[in-house]
Design an enzyme around this catalytic site. Structure first.
Site, PDB file in Angstrom:
ATOM      1  N   ARG A  10      53.162  82.015  72.513  1.00 62.30           N
ATOM      2  CA  ARG A  10      52.671  80.828  71.799  1.00 62.30           C
ATOM      3  C   ARG A  10      51.165  80.678  72.027  1.00 62.30           C
ATOM      4  O   ARG A  10      50.431  80.246  71.137  1.00 62.30           O
ATOM      5  CB  ARG A  10      53.425  79.570  72.220  1.00 62.30           C
ATOM      6  CG  ARG A  10      53.273  79.206  73.691  1.00 62.30           C
ATOM      7  CD  ARG A  10      53.821  77.830  73.984  1.00 62.30           C
ATOM      8  NE  ARG A  10      53.822  77.552  75.420  1.00 62.30           N
ATOM      9  CZ  ARG A  10      53.810  76.337  75.940  1.00 62.30           C
ATOM     10  NH1 ARG A  10      53.821  75.279  75.144  1.00 62.30           N
ATOM     11  NH2 ARG A  10      53.818  76.153  77.243  1.00 62.30           N
ATOM     12  N   GLU A  58      58.621  67.995  59.173  1.00 58.40           N
ATOM     13  CA  GLU A  58      58.533  69.440  58.936  1.00 58.40           C
ATOM     14  C   GLU A  58      58.776  69.825  57.478  1.00 58.40           C
ATOM     15  O   GLU A  58      58.127  70.733  56.949  1.00 58.40           O
ATOM     16  CB  GLU A  58      59.540  70.174  59.844  1.00 58.40           C
ATOM     17  CG  GLU A  58      59.244  70.073  61.320  1.00 58.40           C
ATOM     18  CD  GLU A  58      59.757  68.794  61.960  1.00 58.40           C
ATOM     19  OE1 GLU A  58      59.536  68.602  63.169  1.00 58.40           O
ATOM     20  OE2 GLU A  58      60.387  67.968  61.245  1.00 58.40           O
ATOM     21  N   PHE A  83      62.919  73.343  64.700  1.00 58.15           N
ATOM     22  CA  PHE A  83      62.554  72.359  63.693  1.00 58.15           C
ATOM     23  C   PHE A  83      61.991  72.987  62.420  1.00 58.15           C
ATOM     24  O   PHE A  83      62.262  72.506  61.322  1.00 58.15           O
ATOM     25  CB  PHE A  83      61.559  71.360  64.283  1.00 58.15           C
ATOM     26  CG  PHE A  83      62.051  70.728  65.557  1.00 58.15           C
ATOM     27  CD1 PHE A  83      63.356  70.278  65.652  1.00 58.15           C
ATOM     28  CD2 PHE A  83      61.233  70.623  66.665  1.00 58.15           C
ATOM     29  CE1 PHE A  83      63.838  69.713  66.822  1.00 58.15           C
ATOM     30  CE2 PHE A  83      61.699  70.058  67.847  1.00 58.15           C
ATOM     31  CZ  PHE A  83      63.005  69.599  67.930  1.00 58.15           C
ATOM     32  N   HIS A 109      58.495  78.346  70.777  1.00 59.72           N
ATOM     33  CA  HIS A 109      59.602  77.826  71.584  1.00 59.72           C
ATOM     34  C   HIS A 109      60.963  78.298  71.079  1.00 59.72           C
ATOM     35  O   HIS A 109      61.938  77.545  71.042  1.00 59.72           O
ATOM     36  CB  HIS A 109      59.565  76.298  71.632  1.00 59.72           C
ATOM     37  CG  HIS A 109      58.351  75.757  72.329  1.00 59.72           C
ATOM     38  ND1 HIS A 109      57.088  75.858  71.774  1.00 59.72           N
ATOM     39  CD2 HIS A 109      58.208  75.119  73.512  1.00 59.72           C
ATOM     40  CE1 HIS A 109      56.213  75.306  72.598  1.00 59.72           C
ATOM     41  NE2 HIS A 109      56.860  74.854  73.664  1.00 59.72           N
ATOM     42  N   ASP A 117      64.171  71.763  77.985  1.00 57.25           N
ATOM     43  CA  ASP A 117      64.344  70.963  76.763  1.00 57.25           C
ATOM     44  C   ASP A 117      65.790  70.977  76.268  1.00 57.25           C
ATOM     45  O   ASP A 117      66.191  70.121  75.481  1.00 57.25           O
ATOM     46  CB  ASP A 117      63.414  71.453  75.658  1.00 57.25           C
ATOM     47  CG  ASP A 117      61.961  71.086  75.931  1.00 57.25           C
ATOM     48  OD1 ASP A 117      61.713  70.361  76.911  1.00 57.25           O
ATOM     49  OD2 ASP A 117      61.086  71.527  75.166  1.00 57.25           O
ATOM     50  N   ARG A 167      57.935  80.271  74.710  1.00 61.47           N
ATOM     51  CA  ARG A 167      57.277  79.403  75.690  1.00 61.47           C
ATOM     52  C   ARG A 167      57.028  80.128  77.009  1.00 61.47           C
ATOM     53  O   ARG A 167      56.031  79.885  77.683  1.00 61.47           O
ATOM     54  CB  ARG A 167      58.155  78.174  75.935  1.00 61.47           C
ATOM     55  CG  ARG A 167      57.610  77.190  76.954  1.00 61.47           C
ATOM     56  CD  ARG A 167      58.625  76.085  77.204  1.00 61.47           C
ATOM     57  NE  ARG A 167      58.095  75.009  78.018  1.00 61.47           N
ATOM     58  CZ  ARG A 167      58.803  73.963  78.409  1.00 61.47           C
ATOM     59  NH1 ARG A 167      60.075  73.858  78.050  1.00 61.47           N
ATOM     60  NH2 ARG A 167      58.256  73.022  79.151  1.00 61.47           N
TER      61      ARG A 167
END
Length: 313
Positions: A10, A58, A83, A109, A117, A167
Site C-alpha cells: 500500500r 465508494e 469496499f 488492505h 480490523d 497492509r
C-alpha cells in the site's frame, strides 16, 4: 547477515502515484475517506488540485472516475479491497467494465493480513469478483518493487485495471535495477523438477521460504510468481505442469475463484494436472495480528511447506 527489507505494498502504491503524477498531468486520484490508510495521502500532499476525496461513498467515487476518464483523465480510485471491490462492484461492472473505460482501481488492505480490523474488512473474495468482469486486468504484486512498476504499467495500459495491495510489510524480493514487469507474464523465481508452486501477492515470499525447506528434504520445487491473475500466463503454467507433474497454488484469498481457480481452468483444458490449492478455505477471517492469522489459516511458510510435503508424498 543483514535483515531483509520489508515494505507494505500500500505504501508502494502511494509512492508510485506521486512519481506518476510528476510525469503525467492527466493523472487524478480519488479516495473514499481513507487516504491515510490507502497511502494516497502522499499524492494529496504533492498534487492537491488533482486529488478528490469522495467521502465514504465508494459507488459515487466509481461513477465520478468513470466520468473523468471520458474527459481525457486517467483516474485511480482507492479504498480497502472490501469496499471498492465489494461495495462498488455493480458500479465497477456497469460504469467501468461494460464501457471498458480507462479507470484504475487501487484496492488496499486485501486479504486476512488486514489483521485486527476483522472479518468485515478482510476481503478474500475480490480477485474472484474482478476476474468475472469482462476485460478487467487483475494484478496482485509480490513486493514493493513489483507494486510500483505495476502501478506504472497500469497507467500505460488502456482499459480497466484492478490492483491488489496489502497492509502487511512484505520482504523485498526483486532488484529494482534489473526487474522487468509485463502485464500477463509470470516470472520464474526458482527452478525445480519435482513440483511447481504458483504464488501471488503476499504469498510469493512465503512460498520461496517453503521451497527452501523442501529442498532440505530433497524436494526441488519450481516457484512461479503470477503477478497478473488476469490475463493469466497460461503458457508458463502449462509448461511447468508438463515438466514437474504437480502444481500447488498459494494465495491470500479464497480457494474459490482466485488464482487457484484460474490455474485449474487453464490446466483442465490444456494439461490436466494434479493441483493443490492453498488459500482461505471457504471461511471468513477474524480479528487478530496479521502474522498470527497467516499461521492459523495455514498461509505462513511452515504450513505451506508441510502441506506441500504431504501433497508430494
Amino acid at each position: 547477515m543483514s535483515e531483509v527489507k520489508k515494505i507494505a505494498t500500500r505504501d508502494s502504491y502511494g509512492n508510485a502515484l506521486v512519481e506518476l503524477g510528476r510525469e503525467h498531468e492527466n493523472l487524478v486520484v480519488l479516495d473514499a475517506d481513507l487516504a491515510a490508510a490507502t497511502k494516497t495521502v502522499v499524492f494529496k500532499k504533492a498534487y492537491p488540485e488533482r486529488f478528490i476525496d469522495c467521502g465514504i461513498a465508494e459507488a459515487n467515487m466509481t461513477g465520478v472516475a468513470a466520468g473523468l476518464s471520458t474527459c481525457g483523465k486517467v483516474p485511480f480510485i482507492s479504498s480497502f479491497a472490501m469496499f471498492v471491490a465489494g461495495r462498488a462492484f455493480e458500479q465497477i461492472r456497469n460504469s467501468i467494465g461494460y464501457p471498458h473505460l480507462n479507470v484504475k482501481i487501487g484496492a488496499t488492505h486485501a486479504g486476512i493480513t488486514v489483521g485486527e480490523d476483522g472479518a468485515t474488512h478482510q476481503c478474500n473474495e475480490d480477485i474472484a469478483l474482478m476476474r468475472t468482469i469482462p476485460g478487467m486486468v487483475v494484478i496482485s504484486p509480490a513486493d514493493d518493487v513489483e507494486a510500483r512498476v505495476a502501478v506504472k504499467a497500469a497507467y500505460k495500459y488502456e482499459g480497466p485495471v484492478y490492483l491488489r495491495f496489502g497492509r502487511l510489510a512484505l520482504p523485498v524480493i526483486h532488484n529494482e535495477s534489473d526487474y522487468t514487469f509485463e502485464i500477463g507474464k509470470g516470472e520464474i523465481l526458482r527452478e525445480g523438477k519435482d513440483l511447481t508452486i504458483v504464488a501471488t501477492g503476499a504469498m510469493v515470499s512465503n512460498s520461496l521460504e517453503a521451497a527452501k525447506k523442501l529442498k532440505e528434504d530433497g524436494i526441488e520445487a519450481k516457484v512461479i510468481n503470477i503477478h497478473t491473475i488476469k490475463p493469466l500466463d497460461e503458457g508458463l503454467i502449462v509448461k511447468a505442469a508438463k515438466e514437474t507433474g504437480k502444481i500447488v497454488t498459494v494465495e491470500e484469498h479464497s480457494v474459490i475463484g482466485g488464482l487457484g481457480s484460474a490455474v485449474c481452468d487453464a490446466l483442465a483444458v490444456k494439461a490436466p494436472t494434479q493441483v493443490l490449492k492453498i488459500g482461505i478455505n471457504d471461511t471468513f477471517g477474524e480479528s487478530g495480528p496479521a502474522v498470527e492469522l497467516l499461521k492459523k489459516y495455514g498461509l505462513d511458510a511452515d504450513n505451506i511447506y508441510a502441506k506441500i510435503k504431504s501433497f508430494v508424498k
